[in-house]
Design an enzyme around this catalytic site. Structure first.
Site, short mmCIF file in Angstrom:
data_model
loop_
_atom_site.label_atom_id
_atom_site.label_comp_id
_atom_site.label_asym_id
_atom_site.label_seq_id
_atom_site.Cartn_x
_atom_site.Cartn_y
_atom_site.Cartn_z
CG HIS A 145 -2.13 -0.83 1.10
ND1 HIS A 145 -3.28 -0.59 1.81
CD2 HIS A 145 -2.38 -1.90 0.31
CE1 HIS A 145 -4.20 -1.48 1.47
NE2 HIS A 145 -3.67 -2.29 0.56
CE1 TYR A 188 -4.97 4.10 8.87
CE2 TYR A 188 -5.41 3.96 11.22
CZ TYR A 188 -4.71 3.54 10.10
OH TYR A 188 -3.75 2.56 10.23
N PRO A 199 -3.83 0.44 18.70
CG PRO A 199 -5.49 -1.11 18.24
CD PRO A 199 -4.93 -0.26 19.32
CE LYS A 258 4.15 3.16 13.25
NZ LYS A 258 4.61 2.60 11.99
CE1 TYR A 281 0.04 2.96 7.38
CE2 TYR A 281 -0.87 3.85 9.43
CZ TYR A 281 -0.93 2.95 8.36
OH TYR A 281 -1.96 2.04 8.30
P1 FAS Z 1 1.87 -11.74 21.78
O1 FAS Z 1 0.95 -11.33 22.89
O2 FAS Z 1 1.38 -11.77 20.38
O3 FAS Z 1 2.45 -13.22 22.08
C1 FAS Z 1 2.78 -13.60 23.38
C2 FAS Z 1 2.73 -15.13 23.44
O4 FAS Z 1 3.17 -15.53 24.76
C3 FAS Z 1 1.30 -15.65 23.29
O5 FAS Z 1 1.29 -16.72 22.37
C4 FAS Z 1 0.94 -16.12 24.70
O6 FAS Z 1 0.07 -17.25 24.68
C5 FAS Z 1 2.28 -16.50 25.27
N1 FAS Z 1 2.34 -16.43 26.74
C6 FAS Z 1 1.75 -15.53 27.55
N2 FAS Z 1 2.04 -15.81 28.85
C7 FAS Z 1 2.84 -16.90 28.84
C8 FAS Z 1 3.47 -17.67 29.86
N3 FAS Z 1 3.33 -17.36 31.13
N4 FAS Z 1 4.21 -18.75 29.49
C9 FAS Z 1 4.37 -19.07 28.17
N5 FAS Z 1 3.80 -18.38 27.15
C10 FAS Z 1 3.04 -17.31 27.50
N6 FAS Z 1 -1.11 -4.47 16.67
C11 FAS Z 1 -1.21 -3.81 15.49
O7 FAS Z 1 -0.20 -3.36 14.97
N7 FAS Z 1 -2.46 -3.65 14.90
C12 FAS Z 1 -3.60 -4.17 15.46
O8 FAS Z 1 -4.68 -4.03 14.92
C13 FAS Z 1 -3.53 -4.88 16.67
N8 FAS Z 1 -4.65 -5.43 17.26
C14 FAS Z 1 -4.52 -6.09 18.46
C15 FAS Z 1 -5.65 -6.68 19.09
C16 FAS Z 1 -5.52 -7.35 20.32
C17 FAS Z 1 -6.74 -7.96 20.99
C18 FAS Z 1 -4.26 -7.44 20.94
C19 FAS Z 1 -4.10 -8.13 22.29
C20 FAS Z 1 -3.14 -6.87 20.33
C21 FAS Z 1 -3.26 -6.20 19.08
N9 FAS Z 1 -2.16 -5.64 18.42
C22 FAS Z 1 -2.24 -4.98 17.26
C23 FAS Z 1 -0.87 -5.75 19.00
C24 FAS Z 1 -0.33 -7.12 18.67
O9 FAS Z 1 -0.33 -7.30 17.30
C25 FAS Z 1 1.00 -7.24 19.34
O10 FAS Z 1 1.80 -6.10 19.12
C26 FAS Z 1 1.75 -8.48 18.92
O11 FAS Z 1 0.92 -9.59 19.12
C27 FAS Z 1 3.01 -8.53 19.76
O12 FAS Z 1 3.56 -9.77 19.60
P2 FAS Z 1 4.29 -10.50 20.83
O13 FAS Z 1 5.20 -9.52 21.49
O14 FAS Z 1 4.83 -11.75 20.26
O15 FAS Z 1 3.13 -10.78 21.90
C1 PHB Z 2 -5.81 -4.14 10.85
O1 PHB Z 2 -5.92 -4.39 9.63
O2 PHB Z 2 -6.10 -4.98 11.72
C2 PHB Z 2 -5.29 -2.79 11.28
C3 PHB Z 2 -4.74 -1.94 10.33
C4 PHB Z 2 -4.27 -0.70 10.72
C5 PHB Z 2 -4.35 -0.32 12.06
C6 PHB Z 2 -4.90 -1.19 13.01
C7 PHB Z 2 -5.38 -2.43 12.61
O3 PHB Z 2 -3.90 0.90 12.44
#
Ligand code: FAS
Ligand code: PHB
Length: 390
Positions: A72, A201, A293, A297, A385
């Site tokens: 994009h 957005y 989000p 980032k 971005y």
């Molecule tokens: P993660 O949380 O992805 O992974 C951590 C892992 O550790 C998980 O698999 C968990 O099961 C495991 N774990 C936890 N406790 C443990 C323990 N005690 N022992 C062993 N394992 C354990 N980011 C964006 O950029 N755009 C978005 O739209 C967006 N939407 C999101 C929506 C939600 C609901 C959440 C929670 C996050 C969102 N994020 C978004 C942020 C997300 O993408 C994170 O930045 C990304 O998952 C980070 O990756 P990790 O650091 O690997 O953490």
């Molecule tokens: C998504 O596609 O999930 C998404 C994209 C951009 C954002 C947040 C979420 O800023």
């Protein structure tokens, strides 16, 4: 069991770190609390910075991303009944983002790890970290009714915001910073073509909305919802109606509705824990920081932490140098805080707060109007971005 790097968590951080270390022969074991299926069932991020794509290529895990990811070159801001495009590629001398779901990134990295025969222990319960402030850290965990021990050189805490790693650090050694947002994001996935070819957005007095996608036939939409709202209160019809009310008429008319197959509410917060290293324990990704989000980032910050830590561990094993390891926390936090600021700024500018009111709405619209008509302001948005330099 013994390994060189013990990674806690099989999310994007842990998997990417394990894959990069594997490419230079450094041994890792991943301890994951959930099942493989549960990890793969999570729907989260959707936009990859160019640097994240390049890191996945370095890890040898970008084949499907290259084939299916959507480059994009711009995004649109919707306000005042109109779309205003930000030409990211032109404003950043050719850089762009790639739309490719985090679920797919996780899948690709898991497949690469399995193919390399690297060890991930799923459903590891009661993971406990020991002696990471000394030279011989280890972890214990329970599985199938037996307590196991893994000795290692270093522990990478890639276990997210609710993980055990940050909680294993004594309170006196940690400083945390937090900003709470009084609303959440209700997100849906539907097998329908996206309303626009790029992300939209939207700032609206009813609240924020985001039109995103996972492919040309699968859309990802979000609407801002009240704190404590419940998914059960949102039928598909109610969601589609609210989304279209927050979009310019022309965009709303392009929304193709259909049954959602995923619907969830994510709370929004900004959070940073400092420092990100304690002896031989490193905090990586969401274990150390959370961003709303709005700036896309979260996943990308996890990737930049991994990049810094991978370089430090490579230099330790290859050159017996501690320099990269000693510099990890400072380097990572410098980039984290810039992304935390950008995500806070995007969230503050685009969302309806309880105290926004009519005056606040006009101020937001004035800031957006200035932003889309000022090359300097648009450039600042664009370069944040696509991702600031590492
Ligand atoms: P993660 O949380 O992805 O992974 C951590 C892992 O550790 C998980 O698999 C968990 O099961 C495991 N774990 C936890 N406790 C443990 C323990 N005690 N022992 C062993 N394992 C354990 N980011 C964006 O950029 N755009 C978005 O739209 C967006 N939407 C999101 C929506 C939600 C609901 C959440 C929670 C996050 C969102 N994020 C978004 C942020 C997300 O993408 C994170 O930045 C990304 O998952 C980070 O990756 P990790 O650091 O690997 O953490
Ligand atoms: C998504 O596609 O999930 C998404 C994209 C951009 C954002 C947040 C979420 O800023």
């Amino acid at each position: 069991m013994r390994t060189q790097i013990l990674i806690i968590g099989s999310g994007p951080s842990g998997l990417l770190l394990g894959q990069l270390l594997g490419t230079i022969g450094i041994e890792t074991v991943i301890l994951e609390r959930a099942s493989r299926e549960h990890v793969l069932g999570r729907v989260r991020a959707g936009v990859l910075e160019q640097g994240t794509v390049e890191l996945l290529e370095e890890a040898g895990a970008a084949a499907r991303l290259r084939a299916e990811g959507l480059p994009h070159s711009g995004i649109s801001l919707a306000f005042d009944g109109r779309l205003h495009r930000i030409d990211i590629e032109a404003l950043t001398s050719g850089r762009h983002v790639t739309v490719y779901g985090q679920t797919e990134v996780t899948h690709d990295l898991m497949d690469k790890r399995d193919a390399a025969g690297l060890t991930t222990i799923y459903k590891a319960a009661n993971v406990t970290l020991h002696d990471f402030d000394g030279k011989a850290p280890f972890a214990t965990y329970d599985k199938d009714g037996v307590t196991h021990r893994i000795d290692c050189d270093f522990i990478a805490g890639c276990d997210g915001y609710h993980g055990v790693s940050r909680k294993s650090v004594p309170d006196r050694a940690l400083k945390t910073f937090e900003r709470h947002y009084p609303f959440g994001w209700l997100g849906v996935l539907a097998e329908v073509p996206p309303a626009d070819h790029e992300l939209v957005y939207a700032n609206h007095e009813r609240g924020f909305a985001l039109c995103s996608m996972r492919s040309t036939h699968r859309s990802r939409y979000y609407v801002q919802c009240p704190e404590g709202d419940r998914v059960e209160a949102w039928s598909d019809d109610r969601f589609w109606d609210e989304l279209r009310r927050r979009l310019p008429e022309q965009t709303a008319a392009s929304v193709v509705t259909g049954p959602s197959f995923e619907k969830s509410i994510a709370p929004l917060r900004s959070f940073v824990a400092e420092p990100m290293r304690f002896g031989r324990l490193f905090l990586v990704g969401d274990a150390a920081h959370i961003v709303p989000p709005t700036g896309a980032k979260g996943l990308n910050l996890a990737a930049s932490d991994v990049r810094y830590l991978f370089a430090g561990l490579r230099d330790f094993y290859r050159d017996k140098s501690m320099a990269g390891i000693d510099a990890y926390s400072g380097k990572a936090l410098a980039r984290v805080w810039k992304a935390v600021r950008f995500s806070w700024w995007m969230t503050t500018m685009l969302h309806r707060f309880p105290d926004t009111g009519d005056f606040g709405q006009r101020i937001q619209e004035a800031e957006l109007d200035y932003l889309v008509h000022s090359r300097a302001a648009s450039t600042a948005l664009a370069e944040n971005y696509v991702g600031l330099p590492y």
